[in-house]
Write a protein that holds these residues in place. Structure first.
Motif, PDB file in Angstrom:
ATOM      1  N   GLY A  92       2.568   5.955  -2.446  1.00  0.00           N
ATOM      2  CA  GLY A  92       3.694   6.890  -2.506  1.00  0.00           C
ATOM      3  C   GLY A  92       3.976   7.355  -3.922  1.00  0.00           C
ATOM      4  O   GLY A  92       4.280   8.528  -4.164  1.00  0.00           O
ATOM      5  N   VAL A  93       3.881   6.440  -4.883  1.00  0.00           N
ATOM      6  CA  VAL A  93       4.076   6.797  -6.292  1.00  0.00           C
ATOM      7  C   VAL A  93       2.966   7.746  -6.748  1.00  0.00           C
ATOM      8  O   VAL A  93       3.208   8.730  -7.444  1.00  0.00           O
ATOM      9  CB  VAL A  93       4.103   5.534  -7.179  1.00  0.00           C
ATOM     10  N   GLU A  94       1.720   7.474  -6.327  1.00  0.00           N
ATOM     11  CA  GLU A  94       0.593   8.317  -6.715  1.00  0.00           C
ATOM     12  C   GLU A  94       0.753   9.745  -6.192  1.00  0.00           C
ATOM     13  O   GLU A  94       0.325  10.697  -6.853  1.00  0.00           O
ATOM     14  CB  GLU A  94      -0.706   7.730  -6.172  1.00  0.00           C
ATOM     15  N   CYS A  95       1.350   9.882  -5.010  1.00  0.00           N
ATOM     16  CA  CYS A  95       1.384  11.188  -4.333  1.00  0.00           C
ATOM     17  C   CYS A  95       2.677  11.960  -4.522  1.00  0.00           C
ATOM     18  O   CYS A  95       2.752  13.138  -4.140  1.00  0.00           O
ATOM     19  CB  CYS A  95       1.177  10.994  -2.827  1.00  0.00           C
ATOM     20  N   ARG A  96       3.679  11.324  -5.081  1.00  0.00           N
ATOM     21  CA  ARG A  96       5.008  11.932  -5.074  1.00  0.00           C
ATOM     22  C   ARG A  96       5.046  13.288  -5.781  1.00  0.00           C
ATOM     23  O   ARG A  96       5.740  14.213  -5.347  1.00  0.00           O
ATOM     24  CB  ARG A  96       6.021  10.976  -5.712  1.00  0.00           C
ATOM     25  N   ASP A  97       4.302  13.434  -6.893  1.00  0.00           N
ATOM     26  CA  ASP A  97       4.312  14.709  -7.615  1.00  0.00           C
ATOM     27  C   ASP A  97       3.233  15.660  -7.112  1.00  0.00           C
ATOM     28  O   ASP A  97       2.960  16.692  -7.722  1.00  0.00           O
ATOM     29  CB  ASP A  97       4.156  14.486  -9.121  1.00  0.00           C
ATOM     30  N   LYS A  98       2.604  15.318  -5.984  1.00  0.00           N
ATOM     31  CA  LYS A  98       1.571  16.165  -5.385  1.00  0.00           C
ATOM     32  C   LYS A  98       2.044  16.787  -4.076  1.00  0.00           C
ATOM     33  O   LYS A  98       1.236  17.313  -3.296  1.00  0.00           O
ATOM     34  CB  LYS A  98       0.294  15.354  -5.153  1.00  0.00           C
ATOM     35  N   GLY A  99       3.347  16.683  -3.805  1.00  0.00           N
ATOM     36  CA  GLY A  99       3.914  17.323  -2.617  1.00  0.00           C
ATOM     37  C   GLY A  99       3.819  16.509  -1.349  1.00  0.00           C
ATOM     38  O   GLY A  99       4.153  17.001  -0.271  1.00  0.00           O
ATOM     39  N   PHE A 157       0.827  -1.205   0.000  1.00  0.00           N
ATOM     40  CA  PHE A 157       0.000   0.000   0.000  1.00  0.00           C
ATOM     41  C   PHE A 157       0.862   1.257   0.000  1.00  0.00           C
ATOM     42  O   PHE A 157       0.624   2.197  -0.764  1.00  0.00           O
ATOM     43  CB  PHE A 157      -0.923  -0.016   1.217  1.00  0.00           C
ATOM     44  N   SER A 158       1.875   1.262   0.859  1.00  0.00           N
ATOM     45  CA  SER A 158       2.738   2.440   0.994  1.00  0.00           C
ATOM     46  C   SER A 158       3.490   2.735  -0.301  1.00  0.00           C
ATOM     47  O   SER A 158       3.585   3.892  -0.728  1.00  0.00           O
ATOM     48  CB  SER A 158       3.751   2.234   2.129  1.00  0.00           C
ATOM     49  N   GLU A 159       4.038   1.694  -0.909  1.00  0.00           N
ATOM     50  CA  GLU A 159       4.803   1.891  -2.141  1.00  0.00           C
ATOM     51  C   GLU A 159       3.914   2.443  -3.252  1.00  0.00           C
ATOM     52  O   GLU A 159       4.284   3.391  -3.954  1.00  0.00           O
ATOM     53  CB  GLU A 159       5.435   0.576  -2.585  1.00  0.00           C
ATOM     54  N   SER A 160       2.724   1.882  -3.396  1.00  0.00           N
ATOM     55  CA  SER A 160       1.837   2.298  -4.478  1.00  0.00           C
ATOM     56  C   SER A 160       1.290   3.703  -4.252  1.00  0.00           C
ATOM     57  O   SER A 160       1.296   4.541  -5.159  1.00  0.00           O
ATOM     58  CB  SER A 160       0.682   1.300  -4.620  1.00  0.00           C
ATOM     59  N   GLN A 165       6.213   7.243   3.686  1.00  0.00           N
ATOM     60  CA  GLN A 165       7.359   6.471   4.158  1.00  0.00           C
ATOM     61  C   GLN A 165       6.874   5.211   4.866  1.00  0.00           C
ATOM     62  O   GLN A 165       6.030   5.268   5.763  1.00  0.00           O
ATOM     63  CB  GLN A 165       8.211   7.308   5.119  1.00  0.00           C
ATOM     64  N   CYS A 166       7.407   4.068   4.456  1.00  0.00           N
ATOM     65  CA  CYS A 166       7.074   2.784   5.080  1.00  0.00           C
ATOM     66  C   CYS A 166       8.238   2.337   5.959  1.00  0.00           C
ATOM     67  O   CYS A 166       9.375   2.240   5.489  1.00  0.00           O
ATOM     68  CB  CYS A 166       6.793   1.738   4.010  1.00  0.00           C
ATOM     69  N   LEU A 167       7.946   2.074   7.223  1.00  0.00           N
ATOM     70  CA  LEU A 167       8.971   1.662   8.176  1.00  0.00           C
ATOM     71  C   LEU A 167       8.907   0.160   8.416  1.00  0.00           C
ATOM     72  O   LEU A 167       7.823  -0.421   8.515  1.00  0.00           O
ATOM     73  CB  LEU A 167       8.777   2.394   9.507  1.00  0.00           C
ATOM     74  N   LEU A 168      10.093  -0.445   8.531  1.00  0.00           N
ATOM     75  CA  LEU A 168      10.194  -1.889   8.767  1.00  0.00           C
ATOM     76  C   LEU A 168      11.032  -2.141  10.017  1.00  0.00           C
ATOM     77  O   LEU A 168      12.153  -2.641   9.934  1.00  0.00           O
ATOM     78  CB  LEU A 168      10.829  -2.575   7.556  1.00  0.00           C
ATOM     79  N   PRO A 169      10.500  -1.802  11.182  1.00  0.00           N
ATOM     80  CA  PRO A 169      11.288  -1.983  12.399  1.00  0.00           C
ATOM     81  C   PRO A 169      11.426  -3.450  12.783  1.00  0.00           C
ATOM     82  O   PRO A 169      10.554  -4.276  12.508  1.00  0.00           O
ATOM     83  CB  PRO A 169      10.467  -1.224  13.454  1.00  0.00           C
TER      84      PRO A 169
END
Length: 314
Positions: free
Chosen positions: A211-218, A206-209, A222-226
């Motif tokens: 993130g791509v949709e929103c990247r050019d919208k400001g 979900f985060s990766e997808s 970030q997805c964390l893998l603790p």
């Protein structure tokens, strides 16, 4: 010929090690020093943190308050929320709002949307989550159907719905940061944590997808893998090099925000993630699966022995 192949293989492995080292040093230490990480303070006035009364969520709430954000604290228990709000007020004097909802339910999102309407939310931390009491076979989970429903609602639906509520405002203002908590367990086969691991894999995808949709919208996602962090859920009580305190973990996150969209954040967890990826690349799949399965089986046996001991003590 085989000598050449061997040399090429060695060069490839060494090159990968060096490149990983450079990336790790850059994201963990150097990028924030030279100002390549996102200026979080300019994203908005409010931060929203789910699961804000314990562990990583509470640490996020305090760190964001320290930065000057007003904080919406979202969790299940009103008393704990009130205590966290009072602590933040006492330490930083910042405004807070508390929303007491149970994320294992599905009928809470209309209320959440109404209570956050009109807020200039710059940071959303989708931290709330739940796991197993201890590693267990899927078919032996107590009240399996209800447990799975709660895991899916808390770990998947909460993330999706909170993002749906907050993201449109961020996109409209063309600024914002969404931080989603996945887990190192989502990167490996995790027998005996099957449903938990699967829900955390959803967080990654979900985060990766999105993130791509929103990247050019400001807006950055970030997805964390603790790995293990001191908390009630992890059952780790004292910080160590491999299992930091929540405060230590969160401070490492903000150094990577805007630099690494998919990261373990904390440097020792990054090393763990690197060796997991290395093992997946160079070891037969059954080797890694068996190592993890045997480790989780030992945790399961230990938990069952403790339950038996406690039952006898009663």
């Amino acid at each position: 010929m085989w000598e050449v192949v061997g040399k090429v293989a060695v060069v490839a492995v060494v090159g990968r090690l060096l490149w990983s080292l450079v990336k790790g040093l850059w994201g963990t230490f150097l990028a924030s020093v030279v100002g390549f990480n996102i200026n979080i303070k300019k994203t908005g006035q409010w931060a929203v943190v789910t699961g804000a009364t314990d562990g990583i969520g509470k640490a996020f709430a305090f760190e964001l308050a320290r930065m000057g954000f007003k904080v919406v604290l979202v969790s299940r228990t009103p008393f704990k929320l009130q205590n966290v709000a009072a602590e933040i007020k006492s330490q930083y004097g910042t405004e807070t709002r508390i929303i007491d909802v149970d994320f294992t339910r599905t009928d809470i999102y209309d209320r959440l949307e109404k209570e956050m309407a009109g807020l200039d939310v710059g940071v959303l931390v989708n931290n709330v989550g739940m796991s197993y009491d201890h590693p267990e076979f899927f078919i032996e989970l107590p009240d399996c159907s209800r447990k799975c429903e709660h895991l899916i609602n808390c770990n998947i639906l909460s993330l999706t719905e909170m993002t749906r509520i907050v993201l449109p405002g961020m996109v409209e203002r063309r600024r914002g940061l969404v931080i989603n908590l996945s887990s190192l367990s989502s990167t490996i086969p995790a027998p005996l944590l099957t449903v938990y691991s699967a829900t955390k894999s959803y967080v990654q995808s979900f985060s990766e997808s999105i993130g791509v949709e929103c990247r050019d919208k400001g807006v950055r996602v970030q997805c964390l893998l603790p790995g293990y962090v001191v908390s009630n859920m992890s059952k780790v009580r004292r910080p160590t090099l491999m299992a930091p305190s929540p405060t230590t973990y969160v401070s490492s996150v903000f150094r990577t925000s805007g630099v690494e969209d998919h990261t373990a954040a904390y440097f020792m967890h990054k090393i763990q993630l690197y060796f997991i990826e290395l093992a997946k690349s160079y070891l037969p799949g059954f080797v890694l699966r068996n190592i993890i399965f045997n480790q989780f089986k030992s945790f399961r046996q230990r938990a069952h022995r403790k339950k038996q001991k406690d039952a006898k003590a009663e």
